[in-house]
Write a protein that holds these residues in place. Structure first.
Motif, PDB file in Angstrom:
ATOM      1  N   VAL A 200       0.858  -1.180   0.000  1.00 35.69           N
ATOM      2  CA  VAL A 200       0.000   0.000   0.000  1.00 35.69           C
ATOM      3  C   VAL A 200       0.895   1.232   0.000  1.00 35.69           C
ATOM      4  N   VAL A 201       0.399   2.302  -0.584  1.00 31.21           N
ATOM      5  CA  VAL A 201       1.052   3.606  -0.449  1.00 31.21           C
ATOM      6  C   VAL A 201       0.397   4.303   0.728  1.00 31.21           C
ATOM      7  N   HIS A 202       1.195   4.565   1.757  1.00 34.75           N
ATOM      8  CA  HIS A 202       0.678   5.129   3.004  1.00 34.75           C
ATOM      9  C   HIS A 202       1.169   6.559   3.157  1.00 34.75           C
ATOM     10  N   HIS A 203       0.245   7.497   3.138  1.00 33.65           N
ATOM     11  CA  HIS A 203       0.594   8.915   3.217  1.00 33.65           C
ATOM     12  C   HIS A 203       0.650   9.345   4.692  1.00 33.65           C
ATOM     13  N   THR A 204       1.636   8.800   5.398  1.00 30.11           N
ATOM     14  CA  THR A 204       1.705   9.056   6.832  1.00 30.11           C
ATOM     15  C   THR A 204       2.823  10.011   7.221  1.00 30.11           C
ATOM     16  N   TYR A 205       3.898  10.073   6.416  1.00 32.03           N
ATOM     17  CA  TYR A 205       5.004  11.000   6.678  1.00 32.03           C
ATOM     18  C   TYR A 205       5.013  12.077   5.599  1.00 32.03           C
ATOM     19  N   ARG A 206       5.109  13.331   6.016  1.00 33.14           N
ATOM     20  CA  ARG A 206       5.230  14.418   5.049  1.00 33.14           C
ATOM     21  C   ARG A 206       6.636  14.489   4.476  1.00 33.14           C
ATOM     22  N   TYR A 207       7.613  14.035   5.249  1.00 35.76           N
ATOM     23  CA  TYR A 207       9.000  14.024   4.794  1.00 35.76           C
ATOM     24  C   TYR A 207       9.754  12.996   5.638  1.00 35.76           C
TER      25      TYR A 207
END
Length: 617
Positions: A200-207
């Motif tokens: 899965v692509v997990h958008h949990t860290y901004r950087y």
């Protein structure tokens, strides 16, 4: 293999979600549902506290395709991550439950991979999915895929297993509830496994390396609570001592120190409950506390992995992994299992047996249907170097990698090294490797104990260092086929350090690049006597390898030699400062510039001081 899983209930707990993210999740679910043929039912628990967010969730559920039979529940408050899933558990009906965070999307074939694995192992309760762009760094077994705990962001779990242990711990609001659930499942005899091919692509860290205050504080509190539940008084005491140290350290975000102080009192309020409940679980699972971690971590936590959406597998370069073996099929099996688990989709596995075809039946029966594997035996014993050369000549891949039969590759090895080599225009790339001190109890069946894991080599590429000693474990290196075509294969008279001789030739004109991510393991004997005998053979081979190096010729310009020496000095020293860089520092830094301008006065003062010293004429 049993019948394929036909249906899953998808459980999503929402909190103040963005509609765009929810839509992307639903689209990826629908795409993978159609690809795999799995029937999905969407169950949503909404912890949102604002009316706008609740309305967004309502609209999203109402817009879901009819095939999902989507429903949403809420009770007006925020039950937390675990509490929300426990509430949904009462409405679930399928044998398998797919728990997904609201801020992710499924990669191609994710459901198909889960479907295959869920149907194949009756003792596995959980299959954890891989997260992109940053894979969780915790260790797992590269062959069996057993993991000490699983991340709650995306995983498939048996409903009966979750009901057996009572779901998530309701007194853990956020962070660490997945570790607690994993250890309770293991205490009941279930396995928890990692499935890196299902991503899965997990958008949990901004950087990369982002510090999340809530995660830092709540994760620390949960760690202390789990020490009380699964550990002993010593574990708790060490945790509190670490907390005291954390309080005294500089704050990495506003309010950190005060938050940790309050956390101390919050823990003691929870301590009686977790200590009492530990009677059922303490000492029965695989729990361990490594500082604030729950297992060993591999280096390279923030190595970036790309999404495969839109990528045509047939257009990717073919990679040939060459496995040399001799008369120990049970050992070979583990190496091949680690190759079957690779995330890179275009592999050719070349198994070459030095001598009689002892392992042929096992390879063809267990792996021919799982991956692109080619087996051949040399017939008569020709030596490991000649066997490797024959395999390289027969391999069809544009890129190659060796894997000895007693070593293992982590699932991302080929993917991360190839991506790095291509992006940097290099003909070779190598990752970090664990040297594993191992006690072998039996080779058939293969039984052993891993006593220690160490990253012995962390050497950026340096030719001079390579000419002095080998810092590239054979399985750690991915190289382009053109190097074999230009420089040939192993020196066939060498049975030790033949890989060092190979790397010195392959890097005469081509730079390799190091990837600071642990991607492989190689075993060394833990027994001191065996170690000593092995080292004796290596010492003898070292002198011959040096003599072989003397036969090599390399033409370089003076500037290239200076650059080579400079790189070597920088790689071998903690701080490397040239005279010119030191002079530049004195000329540009404000505090030192004043001193540099008065250097003649300083020199004169030093001369006078020397003249005044006793014993000076």
């Amino acid at each position: 293999m049993s019948d394929l899983v036909k249906e899953m209930d998808v459980l999503v707990v929402c909190y103040q979600p963005a509609r765009e993210g929810l839509d992307e999740l639903l689209q990826s679910l629908d795409r993978e549902r159609l690809r795999s043929g799995v029937s999905l039912r969407l169950l949503v628990w909404d912890n949102s506290i604002s009316e706008d967010a609740r309305e967004r969730v309502n609209q999203w559920v109402a817009a879901a395709p009819a095939a999902f039979a989507a429903q949403v529940w809420r009770d007006g408050g925020n039950l937390g991550f675990g509490g929300g899933h426990n509430a949904l558990l009462a409405h679930a009906k399928a044998d398998w439950l797919l728990l997904l965070n609201q801020d992710l999307t499924l990669e191609p074939d994710a459901l198909g991979q889960l479907q295959q694995r869920a149907s194949s192992a009756a003792d596995v309760a959980v299959w954890e999915m891989r997260q992109l762009p940053y894979e969780h760094p915790k260790v797992y077994d590269p062959s069996s895929l057993d993991t000490p705990w699983f991340s709650g962001a995306a995983f498939l779990i048996r409903r009966t297993a979750m009901l057996q242990v009572g779901g998530f711990e309701p007194r853990i609001f956020m962070y660490g509830e997945d570790v607690d659930l994993a250890w309770r499942l293991q205490a009941k005899g279930w396995r928890t496994c990692y499935l890196p091919q299902a991503a899965v692509v997990h958008h949990t860290y901004r950087y990369a390396h982002e510090v999340k205050p809530l995660q830092a504080l709540e994760g620390t509190l949960t760690n202390l609570c789990l020490r009380a539940r699964f550990g002993n008084w010593s574990n708790v005491a060490r945790g509190l001592a670490m907390l005291g140290t954390e309080i005294m350290m500089p704050s990495s975000f506003p309010g950190r120190r005060w938050g940790l102080i309050k956390l101390f009192f919050r823990f003691w309020l929870r301590f009686p409950y977790f200590w009492r409940s530990g009677r059922e679980w303490r000492g029965k699972g695989q729990s361990q506390f490594l500082f604030w971690n729950y297992a060993m971590h591999r280096d390279g936590a923030f190595e970036v992995f790309k999404s495969r959406v839109g990528v045509e597998v047939a257009e990717l370069p073919l990679v040939s992994v060459i496995v040399r073996t001799h008369a120990r099929p049970d050992v070979l099996r583990e190496a091949l299992q680690s190759l079957a688990n690779q995330t890179y989709p275009r592999l050719e596995v070349m198994v070459v047996e030095d001598g009689a075809p002892t392992a042929q039946a096992m390879v063809e029966a267990e792996f021919a249907g799982r991956m692109n594997v080619r087996y051949f035996a040399t017939g008569e014993k020709v030596g490991r170097s000649e066997a490797g050369n024959r395999a390289m000549a027969a391999a069809q891949g544009e890129w190659m990698n060796f894997l000895d039969d007693d070593d293992q590759l982590f699932a991302d090895h080929v993917e991360v090294l190839l991506e790095t080599a291509l992006s940097q225009g290099k003909r070779g790339a190598y990752g970090l490797a664990w040297e594993v001190a191992t006690e072998i109890d039996s080779y058939s069946p293969f039984r052993y104990r891993e006593l220690n894991h160490a990253t012995v080599h962390r050497q950026p590429f340096s030719r001079l260092t390579m000419w002095h000693h080998n810092y590239l474990p054979i399985q750690a290196v991915l190289f382009h086929r053109s190097l074999f075509e230009r420089h040939g294969g192993f020196a066939t008279e060498m049975d030790q350090l033949e890989d060092w001789n190979l790397w010195t030739r392959y890097t005469l004109h081509d730079d390799f690049v190091m990837v600071e991510k642990t991607t492989s393991k190689y075993r060394v004997p833990a027994n001191a006597e065996v170690q000593q005998a092995r080292q004796g053979k290596l010492d003898e081979a070292y002198q011959y390898a040096l003599a072989k190096q003397a036969e090599m010729k390399l033409t370089m310009t003076p500037q290239e030699i200076l650059a080579l020496v400079g790189d070597f000095n920088r790689s071998q020293t903690v701080v490397y400062i040239t005279k010119s860089s030191l002079r530049h520092m004195f000329q540009t830094w404000p505090g030192l510039r004043w001193l540099y301008a008065r250097r003649q006065v300083v020199r004169l003062g030093l001369r006078r001081m020397r003249a005044w010293l006793p014993g000076r004429a």
